[in-house]
Design a protein around this motif. Sequence first.
Motif, PDB file in Angstrom:
ATOM      1  N   GLY A 184      11.738   5.282 -89.885  1.00  0.00           N
ATOM      2  CA  GLY A 184      12.823   6.150 -90.340  1.00  0.00           C
ATOM      3  C   GLY A 184      13.837   5.406 -91.188  1.00  0.00           C
ATOM      4  N   LEU A 185      14.191   4.195 -90.747  1.00  0.00           N
ATOM      5  CA  LEU A 185      15.171   3.408 -91.498  1.00  0.00           C
ATOM      6  C   LEU A 185      14.650   3.050 -92.882  1.00  0.00           C
ATOM      7  N   ARG A 186      13.409   2.604 -92.958  1.00  0.00           N
ATOM      8  CA  ARG A 186      12.872   2.207 -94.256  1.00  0.00           C
ATOM      9  C   ARG A 186      12.732   3.409 -95.195  1.00  0.00           C
ATOM     10  N   CYS A 187      12.384   4.564 -94.645  1.00  0.00           N
ATOM     11  CA  CYS A 187      12.282   5.761 -95.486  1.00  0.00           C
ATOM     12  C   CYS A 187      13.654   6.200 -95.977  1.00  0.00           C
ATOM     13  N   LEU A 188      14.652   6.071 -95.112  1.00  0.00           N
ATOM     14  CA  LEU A 188      16.020   6.414 -95.491  1.00  0.00           C
ATOM     15  C   LEU A 188      16.522   5.470 -96.583  1.00  0.00           C
ATOM     16  N   GLU A 189      16.306   4.178 -96.393  1.00  0.00           N
ATOM     17  CA  GLU A 189      16.719   3.204 -97.404  1.00  0.00           C
ATOM     18  C   GLU A 189      16.023   3.481 -98.737  1.00  0.00           C
ATOM     19  N   THR A 190      14.751   3.825 -98.648  1.00  0.00           N
ATOM     20  CA  THR A 190      13.983   4.092 -99.864  1.00  0.00           C
ATOM     21  C   THR A 190      14.522   5.309-100.599  1.00  0.00           C
ATOM     22  N   TYR A 191      14.919   6.332 -99.845  1.00  0.00           N
ATOM     23  CA  TYR A 191      15.522   7.496-100.503  1.00  0.00           C
ATOM     24  C   TYR A 191      16.780   7.087-101.265  1.00  0.00           C
ATOM     25  N   ASN A 192      17.654   6.322-100.625  1.00  0.00           N
ATOM     26  CA  ASN A 192      18.882   5.895-101.301  1.00  0.00           C
ATOM     27  C   ASN A 192      18.574   5.063-102.543  1.00  0.00           C
ATOM     28  N   ASP A 193      17.547   4.217-102.452  1.00  0.00           N
ATOM     29  CA  ASP A 193      17.126   3.433-103.622  1.00  0.00           C
ATOM     30  C   ASP A 193      16.669   4.357-104.749  1.00  0.00           C
ATOM     31  N   TRP A 194      15.772   5.276-104.406  1.00  0.00           N
ATOM     32  CA  TRP A 194      15.214   6.194-105.409  1.00  0.00           C
ATOM     33  C   TRP A 194      16.300   7.062-106.034  1.00  0.00           C
ATOM     34  N   LEU A 195      17.226   7.530-105.211  1.00  0.00           N
ATOM     35  CA  LEU A 195      18.323   8.351-105.716  1.00  0.00           C
ATOM     36  C   LEU A 195      19.093   7.603-106.798  1.00  0.00           C
ATOM     37  N   ALA A 196      19.294   6.302-106.585  1.00  0.00           N
ATOM     38  CA  ALA A 196      20.047   5.498-107.549  1.00  0.00           C
ATOM     39  C   ALA A 196      19.209   5.102-108.754  1.00  0.00           C
ATOM     40  N   ASP A 197      18.011   4.540-108.509  1.00  0.00           N
ATOM     41  CA  ASP A 197      17.280   3.917-109.619  1.00  0.00           C
ATOM     42  C   ASP A 197      16.402   4.884-110.406  1.00  0.00           C
ATOM     43  N   THR A 198      16.252   6.101-109.902  1.00  0.00           N
ATOM     44  CA  THR A 198      15.415   7.062-110.620  1.00  0.00           C
ATOM     45  C   THR A 198      16.200   8.315-111.002  1.00  0.00           C
ATOM     46  N   TRP A 199      16.740   9.014-110.007  1.00  0.00           N
ATOM     47  CA  TRP A 199      17.419  10.274-110.347  1.00  0.00           C
ATOM     48  C   TRP A 199      18.755  10.021-111.052  1.00  0.00           C
ATOM     49  N   CYS A 200      19.666   9.336-110.391  1.00  0.00           N
ATOM     50  CA  CYS A 200      20.986   9.115-110.996  1.00  0.00           C
ATOM     51  C   CYS A 200      20.896   8.251-112.246  1.00  0.00           C
ATOM     52  N   ALA A 201      19.891   7.385-112.307  1.00  0.00           N
ATOM     53  CA  ALA A 201      19.726   6.521-113.480  1.00  0.00           C
ATOM     54  C   ALA A 201      19.439   7.315-114.744  1.00  0.00           C
ATOM     55  N   ALA A 202      18.988   8.563-114.593  1.00  0.00           N
ATOM     56  CA  ALA A 202      18.738   9.402-115.765  1.00  0.00           C
ATOM     57  C   ALA A 202      20.029   9.664-116.533  1.00  0.00           C
ATOM     58  N   ASP A 203      21.162   9.672-115.835  1.00  0.00           N
ATOM     59  CA  ASP A 203      22.481   9.740-116.471  1.00  0.00           C
ATOM     60  C   ASP A 203      23.540   9.490-115.402  1.00  0.00           C
TER      61      ASP A 203
END
Length: 381
Positions: free
Chosen positions: A125-144
């Motif tokens: 659960g912790l690793r999946c949660l951390e991964t979501y926060n990573d993805w949110l930053a480096d993929t979704w929010c990184a779009a703009d």
Amino acid sequence: METDIDYRLVSSDDHIVEPPDVWEGRLEAKLQARAPHVIVQDEMDYWTFEDRQIPNIGLSVMAGRPYEEYTTDPVRFSGMRKGCYDPKERLLDMDRDGIEISALFPSVPGMAGTLFSEAQDKTLGLRCLETYNDWLADTWCAADPKRFVGQMIVPLWDLDLAVKELQRGLDLGHKALSFPNAPESLGLPNIGDKHWDPLWDAVEEAGIPVSMHIASGSMRDSPLPLAVAAGTPAEVFVTVAPSSNFISVATLLWSGVLDRHPKLRFLSVEGGIGWLGYLVQRADEVYKKHRYWTRSAIKQPPSFYFKRQVFANFLDDEVGLATRHHIGIENIMFEVDYPHSDTTFPNSKELVAERFKDVPPDETRLIVRDNAIKFFGLDVQ
């Protein structure tokens, strides 16, 4: 009075429908196969995690569809608008709708990460949660990064881990914390309990706000169980869903958490605002008449804390706008709720122009733009 809106709006509540590759290739080999992933069953897409199968419920992806097509049936990725799961397409939809900035909540993890907090395997659960926060930053929010406001989730089951992940999320650039509106429905202390003080200390020090979305705890949120009881019309749940934040706001006002943490700021998300004027008035009346026998935990009337530290957003709330001065015009803000069924997309600016036609321009701008910019601490003119 005419409402001439020559600026773009800010939405303080929108949702990501995570694409199938969020967790792909990001976890250690021993955990990767057990991370959330999409399977196809009976020609339908489902997320699977531990012993759960999670569909993309139709009402969560209705952006752009006529009301006659609304459904609770699952929808495949191929059957939904691309802006639901693609950040570049989302930006195009924001442009179509006159939206400059969007504050984001997750879907598959739960709006406050409760899927992972309820995981049987907490390491996973912790690793999946951390991964979501990573993805949110480096993929979704990184779009703009200037137009997307990332709201992190933290491991609710361990405060030390939560504080650590909060700091990591700040380093990733996230601007707010998404926290359950009713953690007690998850078997955790309520939002005002001193149990959470170490987390609130860290949030205060960071200077970021906390968002509590309706129904972000669990379907056990009071009073929702009665709304989904057998035989109750479906419209009852849809009507009263915003009420899951009534108790949350009252708990904030009465628990003493806002006294203990005077710089902490909370946003009631998607609960509307039409009820807030009465709630705060009633709370002040209770303070006046009942604080002696209750041995109240607060030092000032509830309205003092509300004005200083509690905020709320809304989509289309004529009653709330009419009572905006009772609530406080600096405490309320607009939301689009893309791509959910209540969304104002693609007519947000037209709706604002109509609903705010009798609202002074300076107040309109505060509510549909400037309040959210200030709340999230954005560097935007």
